[in-house]
Design an enzyme around this catalytic site. Sequence first.
Site, PDB file in Angstrom:
ATOM      1  CG  ASP A 122      -2.177  -0.869   1.024  1.00  0.00           C
ATOM      2  OD1 ASP A 122      -2.123  -1.799   0.202  1.00  0.00           O
ATOM      3  OD2 ASP A 122      -3.191  -0.638   1.720  1.00  0.00           O
ATOM      4  CB  CYS A 163      -3.599  -6.706  -1.422  1.00  0.00           C
ATOM      5  SG  CYS A 163      -3.577  -5.304  -0.303  1.00  0.00           S
ATOM      6  CG  HIS A 219      -4.825 -10.560  -0.327  1.00  0.00           C
ATOM      7  ND1 HIS A 219      -4.670  -9.405   0.405  1.00  0.00           N
ATOM      8  CD2 HIS A 219      -6.133 -10.897  -0.247  1.00  0.00           C
ATOM      9  CE1 HIS A 219      -5.849  -9.069   0.903  1.00  0.00           C
ATOM     10  NE2 HIS A 219      -6.740  -9.939   0.529  1.00  0.00           N
ATOM     11  CG  HIS A 272      -2.276  -1.161  -4.457  1.00  0.00           C
ATOM     12  ND1 HIS A 272      -2.462  -0.362  -3.358  1.00  0.00           N
ATOM     13  CD2 HIS A 272      -2.510  -2.429  -4.039  1.00  0.00           C
ATOM     14  CE1 HIS A 272      -2.813  -1.107  -2.332  1.00  0.00           C
ATOM     15  NE2 HIS A 272      -2.832  -2.367  -2.709  1.00  0.00           N
TER      16      HIS A 272
HETATM   17 CA   LIG Z   1      -1.844  -3.597  -0.925  1.00  0.00          CA
END
Ligand SMILES: [Ca+2]
Length: 473
Positions: free
Chosen positions: A42, A81, A137, A316
């Site tokens: 993130d 994710c 993830h 991302h």
């Molecule tokens: Ca992420």
Amino acid sequence: MNRRDFLKLTAAGAAVLSVPNMALLAGPAKKRPNVLFMAIDDLNDWTGCLGGHPDVKTPNLDELAGRGVLFTNAHCSAPACNPSRASLMTGILPSTSGIYHNPDPWRKSPVLKDAATIPQHFMAHGYSAVGGGKIYHGAFPDPPSWQSYFPSATKNKPDDPMPPNRPINGIPRTAHFDWGPVDVPDRDMGDRKVAAWATEQLNKKHDKPFFIACGFFRPHLPWYVPTKYFDMYPPDEITLPNVNENDLDDVPELGKKMARPQGDHAKVVKHKQWRKAVQGYLASITFVDTCVGRVMRSLDKSAYADNTIVVLWSDHGWHLGEKLHWRKFSLWEEATHNVLMAIAPGVTKPGQRCSRPVTMVDIYPTLIELCGLTPKAELEGKSLAPLLRNPRASWDRPALTTHGRNNHSLRGERFRYIRYSDGTEELYDHEKDALEWTNLADDPKYAAVKKEFAKWLPKNNVPQVERPKGRKR
Ligand SMILES: [Ca+2]
Ligand SMILES: [Ca+2]
């Protein structure tokens, strides 16, 4: 022949061909470089080296970027994710796999079911491959990808200390959308344990070349990190993102639905939490920056300092109020732009920056080329090795990001083009409009620009894979 048949054929072909090749390649004749593969969850472009926020302190990331090539225009394949990481680790786009969202079980995709992930391909060429922290993830770890995993094959994240009274931000029913200091030493944090695990791996004697994957969880929510990182960013002195309150007026309905201004943004404003939230994100970034620094110092002191490729990526970006949106889950610059840097001994030169539009799906073929592994025809990215040698080398394609079936963004060096599943569009000119405030899609002057981008939209957009019952988005 459709794409899936083609993939099946090439996968079968590769399996037949790769057995003799592997035996040949795994021999002792050629010393292959090691790979240290670092992920940050993130993290948007709020780093010193990318200049996304004027106040952020990331000395370790900046130092690492300065040792090799920093990609300044790198984008995720998907702004969430699970689909981002599934795509990165298999080299297959969401539109081909049907893995679009976080709850989509990626090994259930007919295309990814038997796909060799990056570490699996390395293991097939005689590497050891171990991982720690968040690489896939959390819901979908992939035990066959690794020889060992920290903290375990099915758990990718050591527990983090939690503050006693939650939520700290006072937003009702906020769950992990919360921020505030925790009164603990760094060593109690999960990411620091992952950094310590990586140090242990680097201090070992390795008989084979290694692939070590080390994934950090911050600045993923909740933004609970030790007090000293919060103290670095007094809320009154923080620069808030530059936000145009009317920004969504020229955005199509499907884009507005992704932004959901009545959701997080309305709550943050109502509870007067914008400054504190930005403080929490900045504090979390500086905390994770220190973890990256620890791993890099361990590599530098190790026996492998001169023969190890380092690739660092985030999955991302993140909105903190831009387009009245929070989190990822959109196709605008804040959500698609991520961090990518690489150092390859003997290939990259220090202090290089590359502005070509690249994506995370390009990492797999890059590592194949740099380490001399057998190429895989089904991979959908393109090796970045030419750009690592010469960051100004030509590059023929825009960066594709997909959010949900048939919603795509294409980022070139100058423009961003978005096309939603209902055919509505956005077009932004970054030369004049870095914040993507003015949608030019309806201006006939740009018809040719749009047409050129449209050539790069995926031709095939497979349905989303079926999810296990009872799992929410
Ligand atoms: Ca992420
Ligand atoms: Ca706008």
